[in-house]
Design a protein around this motif. Structure first.
Motif, PDB file in Angstrom:
ATOM      1  N   ARG A 698       0.835  -1.209   0.000  1.00 12.02           N
ATOM      2  CA  ARG A 698       0.000   0.000   0.000  1.00 12.02           C
ATOM      3  C   ARG A 698       0.867   1.255   0.000  1.00 12.02           C
ATOM      4  N   ALA A 699       1.922   1.275   0.835  1.00  9.65           N
ATOM      5  CA  ALA A 699       2.805   2.438   0.880  1.00  9.65           C
ATOM      6  C   ALA A 699       3.526   2.646  -0.457  1.00  9.65           C
ATOM      7  N   GLY A 700       3.885   1.532  -1.114  1.00  7.24           N
ATOM      8  CA  GLY A 700       4.543   1.648  -2.415  1.00  7.24           C
ATOM      9  C   GLY A 700       3.634   2.264  -3.458  1.00  7.24           C
ATOM     10  N   LEU A 701       2.384   1.807  -3.538  1.00 11.18           N
ATOM     11  CA  LEU A 701       1.450   2.370  -4.510  1.00 11.18           C
ATOM     12  C   LEU A 701       1.096   3.815  -4.160  1.00 11.18           C
ATOM     13  N   LEU A 702       1.096   4.134  -2.855  1.00  9.39           N
ATOM     14  CA  LEU A 702       0.870   5.519  -2.457  1.00  9.39           C
ATOM     15  C   LEU A 702       1.992   6.417  -2.976  1.00  9.39           C
ATOM     16  N   PRO A 719      -4.620   4.065  -2.741  1.00 14.39           N
ATOM     17  CA  PRO A 719      -4.541   2.643  -3.125  1.00 14.39           C
ATOM     18  C   PRO A 719      -5.550   1.800  -2.354  1.00 14.39           C
ATOM     19  N   ILE A 720      -5.942   0.694  -2.965  1.00 18.27           N
ATOM     20  CA  ILE A 720      -6.913  -0.215  -2.369  1.00 18.27           C
ATOM     21  C   ILE A 720      -6.322  -1.620  -2.344  1.00 18.27           C
ATOM     22  N   GLY A 721      -6.475  -2.310  -1.224  1.00 17.64           N
ATOM     23  CA  GLY A 721      -6.121  -3.724  -1.149  1.00 17.64           C
ATOM     24  C   GLY A 721      -7.332  -4.570  -1.494  1.00 17.64           C
ATOM     25  N   VAL A 722      -7.175  -5.530  -2.392  1.00 15.14           N
ATOM     26  CA  VAL A 722      -8.300  -6.335  -2.855  1.00 15.14           C
ATOM     27  C   VAL A 722      -8.141  -7.783  -2.397  1.00 15.14           C
ATOM     28  N   ASP A 723      -9.272  -8.374  -2.041  1.00 12.68           N
ATOM     29  CA  ASP A 723      -9.356  -9.782  -1.684  1.00 12.68           C
ATOM     30  C   ASP A 723      -9.810 -10.537  -2.919  1.00 12.68           C
ATOM     31  N   LEU A 724      -8.966 -11.411  -3.446  1.00 15.18           N
ATOM     32  CA  LEU A 724      -9.291 -12.119  -4.685  1.00 15.18           C
ATOM     33  C   LEU A 724     -10.553 -12.951  -4.558  1.00 15.18           C
ATOM     34  N   GLU A 725     -10.843 -13.448  -3.384  1.00 21.36           N
ATOM     35  CA  GLU A 725     -12.006 -14.320  -3.201  1.00 21.36           C
ATOM     36  C   GLU A 725     -13.305 -13.532  -3.124  1.00 21.36           C
ATOM     37  N   ALA A 726     -13.259 -12.305  -2.625  1.00 27.41           N
ATOM     38  CA  ALA A 726     -14.501 -11.587  -2.336  1.00 27.41           C
ATOM     39  C   ALA A 726     -14.714 -10.363  -3.211  1.00 27.41           C
ATOM     40  N   ASP A 727     -13.658  -9.707  -3.674  1.00 24.24           N
ATOM     41  CA  ASP A 727     -13.805  -8.412  -4.346  1.00 24.24           C
ATOM     42  C   ASP A 727     -13.848  -8.565  -5.858  1.00 24.24           C
ATOM     43  N   GLU A 728     -14.532  -7.621  -6.503  1.00 23.85           N
ATOM     44  CA  GLU A 728     -14.577  -7.550  -7.949  1.00 23.85           C
ATOM     45  C   GLU A 728     -13.315  -6.857  -8.455  1.00 23.85           C
ATOM     46  N   LEU A 729     -12.701  -7.412  -9.521  1.00 23.28           N
ATOM     47  CA  LEU A 729     -11.417  -6.910 -10.005  1.00 23.28           C
ATOM     48  C   LEU A 729     -11.532  -5.966 -11.189  1.00 23.28           C
ATOM     49  N   THR A 730     -12.688  -5.963 -11.852  1.00 23.93           N
ATOM     50  CA  THR A 730     -12.791  -5.220 -13.114  1.00 23.93           C
ATOM     51  C   THR A 730     -12.687  -3.710 -12.936  1.00 23.93           C
ATOM     52  N   PHE A 731     -12.783  -3.224 -11.678  1.00 21.00           N
ATOM     53  CA  PHE A 731     -12.668  -1.782 -11.457  1.00 21.00           C
ATOM     54  C   PHE A 731     -11.232  -1.284 -11.598  1.00 21.00           C
ATOM     55  N   PHE A 732     -10.263  -2.176 -11.543  1.00 15.66           N
ATOM     56  CA  PHE A 732      -8.869  -1.762 -11.424  1.00 15.66           C
ATOM     57  C   PHE A 732      -8.100  -2.067 -12.705  1.00 15.66           C
ATOM     58  N   PRO A 733      -7.444  -1.053 -13.307  1.00 13.41           N
ATOM     59  CA  PRO A 733      -6.640  -1.328 -14.510  1.00 13.41           C
ATOM     60  C   PRO A 733      -5.328  -2.032 -14.194  1.00 13.41           C
ATOM     61  N   PHE A 734      -4.901  -1.976 -12.920  1.00 10.61           N
ATOM     62  CA  PHE A 734      -3.576  -2.491 -12.567  1.00 10.61           C
ATOM     63  C   PHE A 734      -3.637  -3.117 -11.174  1.00 10.61           C
ATOM     64  N   LEU A 735      -3.042  -4.313 -11.044  1.00  7.46           N
ATOM     65  CA  LEU A 735      -2.938  -5.002  -9.754  1.00  7.46           C
ATOM     66  C   LEU A 735      -1.466  -5.305  -9.471  1.00  7.46           C
TER      67      LEU A 735
END
Length: 921
Positions: A698-702, A719-735
């Motif tokens: 998170r600090a790096g992306l900040l 920056p946002i941390g995403v949970d692969l099991e629960a969160d939708e990924l299509t909102f983010f151009p880069f992970l």
């Protein structure tokens, strides 16, 4: 463990408390005690009065049942209930875990790896030495039995092979095994030839247990092209219900991007082992197909690669009036039509303009002597652009003065003057036979029938270049077929006629084979064993066990004798191989194959994944008991009259909220994530479960976001941390995905989400953060974990970032991509094989896509990381050198996000002058 049907109890002695339930029932019935009746005359004064508080004289029966059930549930919960308990494995000696590890195991490979991990956990608890062996990758020396912890680190690196075990290698391996051990065999479910012998050998050394999954094995036979229709056959194991499958055809579109070009569905009938399908496509689309695949199946057997047999060439035949229409066998076009119509798209017209407008691959001129200037220029452009001009001699060409004094651009050699008279330069008393083809000739290896003779030919003028342009000659050395290259194409001349007037060549199968070798047509079937002898084949693309296509252009050449054996192994993988005569696809599936299931002897215990998974029910019964007691409290209050109106409603609402706390927040949480991710351009990182790694990401992306804000027009949000099991990924151009040794393997649902994200244009940066150690060892735990995580992902072929990749110039001009560490390769999607550098341009002409993944180990987040005040969190190097490295890391981050958001726009030639000027500076 005590079991009752599918239910087991770890502490069955606590179940004896259930005997006390009748006593509990009696006690509950006795409290409160029954009222004592006394006669009191003054009670008449109370008639008409209403008592606001009442108590029942005895406990209702339904409340007694509820309390008894609550106590019973608590007793069950404390006794350790387990649903579908698995029997404990006996044994204390060495354990050999054997895996077929063939292509048939690939479809459910993750399930097999999980079973191996479970076995290693059991062996670790029992202190049993273990050896894990894949039959497709047998150890060369002694089989080492080691501690279970040693093998646990290596399980994620195991992968199925695109072939099956070799019998000779198995026999040699069995001779080196010790005499006493137990075996657990993870079978791929097929009845291989080696299975019976291996079963007997392993049983002679100890107890043998087999494991099979319920997933059926499916394979796809190579495509067959008959009368312009593609015929596909799918095979599966026997005894299965009706099932529909979809087969997709993939290849490169005109832009060079790999995509699905066509798809169709077919159906297996109940108990049927074959399903067939016909696919009719336009020749232009069909010629682009490189592979067929059964949708939803991940194995080399479910993929059928295409070769030249499928790609029929478009052949244009300049056909004028013959003057002898009724005499087919005398027509110079008859034999060409017979040879080409089954294997090529034949187009006939008397107009050169009309033929070239169809964009043919080959243009054939039969005894054409004179061409107009415009026609000559058109044909010459066609040849220079990569076309093949094939000419046949005849009386008109022999009688003309074409290419007599000087070489004609549309003929490979100069021709000798002479008429076709008996005893002249073009005739003999005895017909001549053909000389054996040289190894340099495209006809090398073809057998020349005894009946093929030449009675007349157009002779070539002696010339210094005649020898190298002659690819077939007669026994006396005179040229029969000559060829020269012009531009990107070639011109070939057969010095005899296309009919049987001057030779018997058109009457033989050699005529068809020579046309195929000249790339006029494509072969309808695979070459025979004899035709492969003495040839050399270069691998182009091969398959791994999961059916993924891998570039094999750097692999060593394979002799034709190895291809003729057809024994797949490490030296001969399924794939596409090319030689001077064309391409050849070797596939797992075959038209006549039979997929038979394994039949184990009665002495072998067979475990199947149809057995239900063991499940601990302790939490379920305890929650049930406590919930019943809460209901009992409310019921008691209601009976006593102390729970009325609004108080009752509030109590029920509180109970409902306590029972389902998660559901109340689900929807708002999803809405908040969507709102936060779409209000601004947001950089995201994958949550690993390690708080230190997640905070650093998170600090790096900040820090990277602040750099983008100050140097570019990109203004990222927090920056946002995403949970692969629960969160939708299509909102983010880069992970950004930092990999740790303990990173969890995503579920199937998460992998489906990730693959959808990658195909939809998203980018994932995998950072193993191990570049400092990677130079000291061949691999690292993080790299092995990345291999395990990335295996189910739809990742294209990769290559180290080339010097002209768009990442080197999207914003800054870079050649290094450091983070906290430097000096290690960074991997991106491989460039198309046909990407070429235009004349005068410094960069190749690449497509406009964005690489879906970037893989490296430089720990970029640590180099980018800042605190809330903007101060760097991690020290890099020493003094000025370290800050220069941090600056280059920020520049790489700016290039990276610019690439994500804009694609390969820098490859546009409009930017070349400015880039050249900066490079010069």
């Amino acid at each position: 463990m005590f079991t009752l049907g599918p239910l087991g109890f770890a502490t069955p002695s606590l179940l004896l408390a259930l005997v006390a339930l009748p006593l509990l029932w009696w006690l509950l019935r006795a409290v409160p005690p029954a009222p004592v009746i006394r006669r009191f005359p003054g009670v008449a004064l109370l008639i008409g009065l209403k008592d606001e508080t009442t108590e029942t004289d005895k406990t209702p029966w339904w409340l007694l049942v509820l309390r008894a059930l609550a106590v019973a549930a608590l007793i069950f919960g404390f006794s350790g209930p387990v649903l579908n308990p698995q029997a404990a494995r006996d044994g204390t000696g060495p354990l050999l875990i054997v895996m077929d590890a063939s292509w048939a195991s690939a479809a459910d490979w993750q399930r097999r790896q999980t079973r191996v991990e479970d076995l290693l956990s059991e062996a670790q608890r029992a202190s049993r030495p273990v050896a894990v062996v894949a039959l497709t990758d047998l150890p060369s020396g002694e089989t080492a039995f080691r501690a279970a912890e040693y093998w646990a680190e290596r399980v994620p690196g195991l992968a199925p092979a695109p072939f099956t075990a070799n019998q000779a290698q198995l026999d040699a391996w069995l001779d080196r095994l010790p005499d006493a051990f137990d075996t657990y065999w993870l079978s791929d479910g097929l009845a291989h030839d080696y299975r019976d012998g291996l079963t007997d050998a392993l049983q002679s050394r100890g107890v043998l247990t087999a494991f099979e999954t319920s997933r059926p094995v499916v394979a796809l036979a190579p495509p067959e092209l008959r009368e312009g229709v593609i015929h596909l056959t799918a095979h599966r194991t026997e005894g299965l219900p009706e099932r529909e499958i979809e087969i997709t055809a993939s290849g490169r579109d005109p832009a060079g991007v790999e995509r699905v070009l066509a798809s169709a569905a077919t159906r297996f009938d109940a108990d049927a082992t074959q399903a067939t399908m016909e696919l009719t496509l336009q020749p232009e689309l069909r010629n682009r197909i490189t592979r067929f695949q059964i949708n939803g199946e991940r194995s080399a057997g479910a993929v059928a690669l295409a070769d030249d047999a499928l790609q029929r060439r478009k052949v244009a035949l300049l056909a004028g009036r013959d003057g002898r229409e009724g005499l087919d066998l005398l027509s110079p076009f008859f034999y060409l039509r017979q040879a080409l119509e089954p294997v090529a798209e034949l187009i006939e017209s008397p107009s050169v303009d009309d033929l070239l407008l169809t964009s043919p691959d080959v243009l054939i001129l039969v005894d054409v002597a004179q061409l107009g200037e415009l026609e000559t220029a058109q044909i010459l452009d066609f040849v220079n652009d990569g076309g093949l001009l094939l000419r046949f001699a005849g009386p008109r060409l022999a009688a003309s003065d074409v290419a007599r004094a000087e070489e004609d651009p549309l003929l490979p050699v100069r021709l000798r003057i002479g008429g076709r008279t008996v005893g002249g330069a073009m005739s003999w008393g005895e017909p001549r036979r053909l000389r054996e083809f040289s190894q340099e000739s495209p006809f090398a290896g073809l057998s020349i029938p005894q009946e093929v003779t030449i009675s007349a030919q157009v002779l070539a003028q002696p010339d210094p270049a005649l020898g190298e342009r002659t690819i077939a000659s007669l026994a006396d050395g005179t040229p029969l077929v000559t060829r020269k290259f012009s531009g990107d194409g070639q011109v070939a001349l057969i010095h005899t006629t296309a009919n049987a007037e001057w030779s018997t060549l058109p009457l033989s199968g050699l005529f068809v084979d020579m046309l195929e070798r000249l790339a006029v047509s494509t072969r309808p079937t695979a070459p025979t064993r004899d035709a492969l002898i003495g040839t050399q084949w270069q691998p182009e693309r091969v398959l791994d066990g999961f059916g993924q296509v891998i570039d094999a252009s750097a692999n060593p050449v394979v002799p034709g004798e190895v291809l003729a054996e057809g024994q797949y192994g490490p030296d001969l993988l399924p794939g596409v191989y090319r030689s001077a005569v064309g391409s050849l696809a070797l596939n797992i599936g075959q038209a006549d194959m039979t997929l038979s299931t394994s039949d184990w002897p009665a002495t072998v215990q067979v475990e199947r994944d149809t057995q239900r998974e063991e499940r601990d029910l302790t939490a379920f019964f305890l929650t049930l008991g406590l919930g019943a007691l809460m209901i009992d409290i409310l019921a008691a209050l209601w009976i006593s009259g102390r729970l009325r109106g609004a108080t009752a409603i509030l109590a029920l609402v509180a109970l409902g909220l306590h029972g389902t706390p998660a559901q109340a927040d689900d929807a708002p949480g999803d809405d908040r994530l969507a709102l936060q991710a779409t209000s601004d351009m947001v950089l995201a990182h994958v949550l690993t479960g390690d708080a230190r790694v997640d905070d650093m990401a998170r600090a790096g992306l900040l820090g990277l976001g602040r750099t983008l804000f100050s140097r570019t027009s990109v203004e990222p949000g927090a920056p946002i941390g995403v949970d692969l099991e629960a969160d939708e990924l299509t909102f983010f151009p880069f992970l950004y995905w930092p990999i740790t040794e303990e990173s969890a393997i995503p579920s199937d649902a998460a992998y489906s989400k990730l693959n959808r994200y990658l195909r939809g244009g998203g980018m994932i940066m995998f950072d193993t953060r191990d570049a400092e150690l990677a130079g000291l060892t061949r691999t690292t735990p993080e790299a092995r974990r990345l291999q395990a995580i990335a295996r189910p992902l739809d990742i294209p072929p990769l290559e180290p970032v080339p010097e002209d990749h768009v990442l080197t110039r999207t914003f800054y001009l870079l050649q290094e991509f450091p983070g906290r560490f430097s000096g290690r390769d960074v991997w991106v999607e491989a460039s198309p094989a046909d990407a070429e550098r235009a004349d005068g341009m410094p960069f190749r002409n690449l497509n406009d896509g964005v690489t879906p993944v970037i893989i490296g180990g430089h720990d970029w987040a640590s180099a980018w990381a800042v605190d809330d005040a903007g101060n760097p969190l991690v020290r890099l190097g020493m003094g000025v050198t370290g800050e220069q490295q941090r600056e280059m890391a920020y520049r790489f981050g700016v290039n990276l996000i610019t690439h994500v958001l804009t694609g390969n726009y820098k490859s546009d030639q409009v930017h070349v002058p400015a880039l050249l000027e900066r490079i010069g500076q």
